[in-house]
Design a protein around this motif. Structure first.
Motif, PDB file in Angstrom:
ATOM      1  N   PRO A  43       0.831  -1.207   0.000  1.00  0.00           N
ATOM      2  CA  PRO A  43       0.000   0.000   0.000  1.00  0.00           C
ATOM      3  C   PRO A  43       0.864   1.255   0.000  1.00  0.00           C
ATOM      4  O   PRO A  43       1.973   1.273   0.540  1.00  0.00           O
ATOM      5  CB  PRO A  43      -0.807  -0.127   1.285  1.00  0.00           C
ATOM      6  CG  PRO A  43       0.006  -1.005   2.160  1.00  0.00           C
ATOM      7  CD  PRO A  43       0.747  -1.932   1.245  1.00  0.00           C
ATOM      8  N   ASN A  44       0.334   2.312  -0.600  1.00  0.00           N
ATOM      9  CA  ASN A  44       1.088   3.552  -0.746  1.00  0.00           C
ATOM     10  C   ASN A  44       0.562   4.654   0.164  1.00  0.00           C
ATOM     11  O   ASN A  44       1.112   5.728   0.196  1.00  0.00           O
ATOM     12  CB  ASN A  44       1.035   4.018  -2.210  1.00  0.00           C
ATOM     13  CG  ASN A  44       2.060   5.078  -2.507  1.00  0.00           C
ATOM     14  OD1 ASN A  44       3.047   5.204  -1.798  1.00  0.00           O
ATOM     15  ND2 ASN A  44       1.829   5.857  -3.532  1.00  0.00           N
ATOM     16  N   ALA A  45      -0.502   4.428   0.875  1.00  0.00           N
ATOM     17  CA  ALA A  45      -1.111   5.475   1.689  1.00  0.00           C
ATOM     18  C   ALA A  45      -0.480   5.524   3.072  1.00  0.00           C
ATOM     19  O   ALA A  45      -0.056   4.512   3.622  1.00  0.00           O
ATOM     20  CB  ALA A  45      -2.602   5.223   1.823  1.00  0.00           C
ATOM     21  N   LYS A  46      -0.423   6.720   3.643  1.00  0.00           N
ATOM     22  CA  LYS A  46       0.052   6.897   5.003  1.00  0.00           C
ATOM     23  C   LYS A  46      -1.063   6.480   5.962  1.00  0.00           C
ATOM     24  O   LYS A  46      -2.238   6.582   5.643  1.00  0.00           O
ATOM     25  CB  LYS A  46       0.403   8.359   5.274  1.00  0.00           C
ATOM     26  CG  LYS A  46       1.646   8.833   4.595  1.00  0.00           C
ATOM     27  CD  LYS A  46       1.945  10.251   5.022  1.00  0.00           C
ATOM     28  CE  LYS A  46       3.241  10.737   4.445  1.00  0.00           C
ATOM     29  NZ  LYS A  46       3.540  12.114   4.879  1.00  0.00           N
ATOM     30  N   THR A  47      -0.665   6.072   7.137  1.00  0.00           N
ATOM     31  CA  THR A  47      -1.656   5.739   8.134  1.00  0.00           C
ATOM     32  C   THR A  47      -2.243   7.019   8.705  1.00  0.00           C
ATOM     33  O   THR A  47      -1.595   8.069   8.717  1.00  0.00           O
ATOM     34  CB  THR A  47      -1.033   4.904   9.270  1.00  0.00           C
ATOM     35  OG1 THR A  47       0.033   5.657   9.850  1.00  0.00           O
ATOM     36  CG2 THR A  47      -0.512   3.576   8.746  1.00  0.00           C
ATOM     37  N   HIS A  48      -3.450   6.928   9.184  1.00  0.00           N
ATOM     38  CA  HIS A  48      -4.123   8.090   9.742  1.00  0.00           C
ATOM     39  C   HIS A  48      -3.491   8.485  11.069  1.00  0.00           C
ATOM     40  O   HIS A  48      -3.278   7.646  11.943  1.00  0.00           O
ATOM     41  CB  HIS A  48      -5.607   7.796   9.938  1.00  0.00           C
ATOM     42  CG  HIS A  48      -6.348   8.902  10.623  1.00  0.00           C
ATOM     43  ND1 HIS A  48      -6.591  10.103  10.021  1.00  0.00           N
ATOM     44  CD2 HIS A  48      -6.872   8.987  11.861  1.00  0.00           C
ATOM     45  CE1 HIS A  48      -7.250  10.886  10.857  1.00  0.00           C
ATOM     46  NE2 HIS A  48      -7.432  10.227  11.989  1.00  0.00           N
ATOM     47  N   THR A  49      -3.199   9.761  11.225  1.00  0.00           N
ATOM     48  CA  THR A  49      -2.659  10.275  12.469  1.00  0.00           C
ATOM     49  C   THR A  49      -3.778  10.988  13.212  1.00  0.00           C
ATOM     50  O   THR A  49      -4.289  12.001  12.720  1.00  0.00           O
ATOM     51  CB  THR A  49      -1.507  11.257  12.209  1.00  0.00           C
ATOM     52  OG1 THR A  49      -0.533  10.613  11.397  1.00  0.00           O
ATOM     53  CG2 THR A  49      -0.881  11.721  13.502  1.00  0.00           C
TER      54      THR A  49
END
Length: 84
Positions: A43-49
């Protein structure tokens, strides 16, 4: 860097298989399934902060509070009414 080059080569091979299948030189569904598996694997998305709405970075700074002066010596050194 080696890992990036390996993933890039794998992605390019999968994309060529999809393009060839779109041109009629193979089956499209297995090629798209392989590409989908590759995308799910990396996956290329950042995790939610999570953010605290009470502590946003653009809010006004909190005022500095101090204890009130309780002795005449503290009041004289406060320079409230000019130099002493």
């Amino acid at each position: 860097m080696v890992e990036y080059e390996r993933r890039k080569a794998e992605f390019n091979a999968l994309m060529q298989a999809v393009q060839a299948a779109a041109d009629g030189k193979g089956e499209l569904q297995p090629a798209l399934a392989s590409l989908g598996y590759f995308m799910a694997k990396y996956p290329n998305a950042k995790t939610h902060t999570p953010t605290d709405p009470n502590n946003l970075p653009w809010s006004s700074p909190k005022p500095v509070t101090r204890a009130p002066y309780t002795s005449p010596a503290q009041f004289k050194t406060s320079r409230l009414f000019g130099e002493t």
